[in-house]
Design an enzyme around this catalytic site. Structure first.
Site, PDB file in Angstrom:
ATOM      1  N   HIS A   1       5.293  12.143 -41.234  1.00 41.33           N
ATOM      2  CA  HIS A   1       6.668  12.622 -41.084  1.00 41.33           C
ATOM      3  C   HIS A   1       7.412  12.103 -39.864  1.00 41.33           C
ATOM      4  CE1 HIS A   1       7.181  14.917 -44.592  1.00 41.33           C
ATOM      5  NE2 HIS A   1       6.423  15.932 -44.279  1.00 41.33           N
ATOM      6  N   ASP A   2       6.858  11.157 -39.130  1.00 39.94           N
ATOM      7  CA  ASP A   2       7.632  10.582 -38.032  1.00 39.94           C
ATOM      8  C   ASP A   2       7.254   9.117 -37.834  1.00 39.94           C
ATOM      9  OD1 ASP A   2       9.656  10.698 -36.178  1.00 39.94           O
ATOM     10  OD2 ASP A   2       8.409  11.493 -34.562  1.00 39.94           O
ATOM     11  N   ILE A   3       7.153   8.394 -38.965  1.00 39.44           N
ATOM     12  CA  ILE A   3       6.824   6.967 -38.899  1.00 39.44           C
ATOM     13  C   ILE A   3       8.046   6.210 -38.375  1.00 39.44           C
ATOM     14  CG2 ILE A   3       6.340   4.917 -40.315  1.00 39.44           C
ATOM     15  CD1 ILE A   3       3.926   6.718 -39.825  1.00 39.44           C
TER      16      ILE A   3
END
Lengths: 489, 246
Positions: free
Chosen positions: A136-138
């Protein structure tokens, strides 16, 4: 709460604090040492204490819960956690080098370099998703690399674990994350779809190959919401020489509907590893964005497509395996090829998003210099590819679910095993050699593959009847050689 | 210390015996019974005697609404539950009845609260169905972790220091650390009459050192448990539902 003072020389649960190496918005990073741990260590300490900024605390709590459960080369190993009652921290392996963020000044990168980077990140995501975690934070600053080249994902503060409480679920009114990289469904509150990470990787790949962010840098909710109905400019608008296969991959990652993206990170990694095999659709040639009619239909039908029922990470991965069929077409063993086809059809029919990689090994001689042309002057490699395609035709798979590969190798088993490992294959289907003379001379390829493969292997033999017809006269046969349906290993 | 927590045994001998075995195999050092030892099932004498023996050996137990209804008939129960309670009342001896009547409504133990229904008003037997119910219970106690049962469906709720709530349906066999920065309400599934669609018996282990809770599902001989309910003339639905976990 009696917080310990973080300073060089301080002792926390056996860890000796060294120097501060980074100070970010939410946490500081310190080098630490511990007797008995021989890898370089980092201690991550949240900047705020209990009762202050809830975002920092909650994301730290998520990282504390998730990181110790992860394993493998694609995450930093975790060596300990401390809670908010005394001193909150996570101690992890220190990955040397820089994050991809340091490369932003060099954008756009050469296509092939960007492809290789994205392929490594996709492989890392495949590993993470298999551990039931969505990152969720690539984004560039979440990606590092090991000396051997594997991508390492860092910062799990926004992650979702299928088997752990999601502390971020009700914490924030607005979706929390990095706006330019956030998948559209996140704006609707969906946190359990692993394909959100594929969207973010698509943004990264678009950015790294064009130098432009596909959705700009807008941080406002209004600006971010546009991506729910508005598709980005195709990269070929920005760079005339943009390869078709690359646009196909990037735009598929950036599909608004998660179901239109790659079903799994492993399948994305597969395409990135085999650009010549990417099946080009209309996507690859587009030079304009979707028509205004399409955009309006999306925008004003939003209610109709809104939150899907909870998706099951594991179930989705399980329904989208990469199935590899190892075929020995050169021997002309029709009965065995047919038995393999029956088995493969059975596997493919139960997994609607499975993709099939048909592989044949062109065996090279150890000493003699190999010629790619046979006695009749035909190109052996091309012949094999044609034969593989012919074998696979009855499956009637859509183009993007089938690839064919001819590997050239001295050791067929090793080549097949390497192909399976590199391409994140979930299931190998291989025939057992029936001709005992050949097996005696060469050893059993299927036995070696079955015993050493990193995934499920099905060893196929033709039914007893056809075996008798074909190999009459061969002296010995395995007792187990007539297993139908095939045994699973 | 490793705690084993059991809720809603409901006189299901086969299920409770299977859970006790599983808890001992996992090294349980203290047992906690979260109420509703009787009601619905066909082996109330065995269930009460077993819990009495465990309590004599140091286990903790609290009273559930079915245990309460043995001595104090309830007018809020449905017909099947009432029929089972009336039948159970005839099976228990005076000592067993007095044990049930004497159980406390709640117990606390080292910053943990054990209660059958929820903490805001234990004698009203309200269910914890969602985050609002969970928040009401958590606000009513100063203790960091509450364990309850009553609804026969496992759930795990947390409240952050800013009073934000999270809810979660635990996965069997996966340990979840109850982080110290927040408050927790662990709703246990039912040992003897699961209603979450999985007919396997449900209990949980909690490690007080690592603060990890592990919800577990245990297969048991539900055919025998159901057959005994039918053989004793109890409502057939009470047998049928064991087989489907509803």
């Amino acid at each position: 709460m009696a917080a310990l003072k973080m300073q060089p020389g301080a002792e926390i649960d056996g860890f000796t604090v060294g120097e501060q190496v980074h100070r970010g918005g939410m946490a500081t990073l310190w080098t630490v040492t511990h007797p008995g741990i021989n890898v370089p260590l980092l201690m991550k300490v949240p900047l705020v204490s209990e009762g202050e900024d809830p975002a920092a605390i909650v994301s730290f709590e998520m990282e504390q819960m998730i990181l110790p459960r992860l394993s493998g080369p694609h995450v930093p190993a975790c060596f300990g956690t401390g809670d908010f009652e005394r001193q909150a921290y996570v101690v992890m392996e220190r990955i040397p080098g820089q994050t991809l963020y340091k490369r932003l000044g060099e954008l756009p990168l050469p296509y092939d370099e960007a492809r290789a980077i994205a392929g490594k990140v996709a492989a890392a995501l495949a590993s993470l998703h298999r551990q039931n975690v969505i990152h969720h934070d690539i984004k560039p600053s979440s990606v590092m690399f090991r000396g051997h080249g594997e991508a390492v994902l860092i910062d799990f503060g926004l992650s979702h674990h299928k088997h752990l409480p999601d502390l971020l679920q009700e914490e924030f009114r607005l979706p929390f994350g990095t706006a330019p990289y956030m998948a559209p469904e996140r704006l609707l509150g969906v946190r359990d779809d692993p394909r959100s990470d594929l969207f973010s990787l698509g943004v990264l790949l678009y950015f790294f190959t064009t130098g432009e962010r596909p959705f700009g840098e807008s941080e406002t909710l209004r600006g971010m919401r546009r991506r729910l109905w508005r598709d980005p400019y195709p990269p070929r608008c920005l760079r005339e020489d943009y390869p078709l296969w690359l646009q196909e991959i990037v735009l598929r990652c950036l599909e608004i509907d998660p179901a239109a993206r790659y079903p799994t990170a492993a399948q994305l990694a597969f395409d990135l590893a085999h650009p010549d095999q990417v099946k080009l659709t209309a996507r690859s040639r587009r030079l304009t964005r979707d028509s205004i009619a399409t955009v309006w239909r999306r925008r004003f039908n939003l209610g109709a497509v809104q939150p899907q029922p909870k998706s099951d990470v594991a179930a989705q991965l399980a329904s989208s395996p990469i199935v590899m069929v190892a075929l020995d077409i050169a021997e002309g063993s029709d009965a065995l090829d047919e038995a393999i086809r029956v088995t493969a059809e059975r596997v493919m029919s139960t997994s609607p998003s499975a993709r099939l990689a048909c592989v044949n090994v062109l065996k090279l001689n150890r000493l003699a210099i190999d010629r790619t042309l046979d006695e009749q002057g035909q190109n052996k490699h091309v012949d094999r590819l044609v034969a593989l395609q012919h074998w696979a035709r009855p499956f009637r798979l859509e183009d993007n679910r089938l690839t064919v590969h001819v590997l050239e190798a001295i050791d067929p088993a090793a080549a097949l095993l390497e192909f399976a490992a590199v391409n994140l294959v979930d299931h190998i289907i291989i025939g057992a050699r029936q001709n005992s003379m050949m097996r005696a001379l060469l050893g059993s390829v299927s036995a070696k593959v079955a015993s050493e493969a990193p995934c499920t292997v099905t060893v196929v033999r033709p039914s007893r009847l056809t075996v008798q017809d074909e190999s009459e006269g061969t002296a010995e046969q395995d007792d187990a050689s007539a297993v139908t349906p095939p045994g699973m290993f | 210390m490793r705690l084993a927590l059991f809720a809603d045994i409901h006189a299901n001998r086969q299920a409770f015996a299977a859970c006790l075995d599983a808890a001992r195999a996992r090294g349980a050092e203290r047992l906690v019974c979260l109420g509703d030892i009787v009601g619905y099932g066909a082996d109330p004498e065995w269930a009460v005697d077993t819990v009495m023996d465990l309590v004599a050996d140091g286990a903790l137990a609290v009273r559930g609404n079915h245990d309460h209804a043995i001595g104090m008939p309830s007018d809020s129960m449905n017909d099947d539950a009432t029929a089972a309670i009336d039948w159970t009342r005839g099976r228990l001896n005076a000592e067993q009845k007095s044990f049930l009547a004497g159980l406390p409504l709640q117990r606390d133990d080292d910053n943990r609260l054990y209660v059958h229904s929820e903490a805001s008003d234990p004698a009203r037997w309200r269910y914890v169905r969602d985050t609002a119910d969970a928040a009401r219970s958590m606000m009513a106690t100063g203790l960091r972790i509450t364990f309850c049962g009553h609804i026969h469906r496992p759930g795990l709720y947390s409240m952050s220091s800013a009073a934000k709530m999270t809810s979660f349906v635990p996965t069997s066999g996966i340990a979840v650390q109850l982080l110290t920065g927040r408050r927790w309400l662990a709703v246990l599934g039912s040992v003897g009459q699961p209603r979450d669609g999985d007919p396997a018996a449900s209990f949980a282990m909690f490690d007080t050192d690592s603060r990890e809770i592990t919800y577990l599902r245990v297969p048991y001989d539900m055919e025998t448990a159901a057959a005994r309910i039918r053989a004793n003339g109890l409502p057939h639905w009470l047998a049928d539902r064991l087989l489907i976990g509803r």
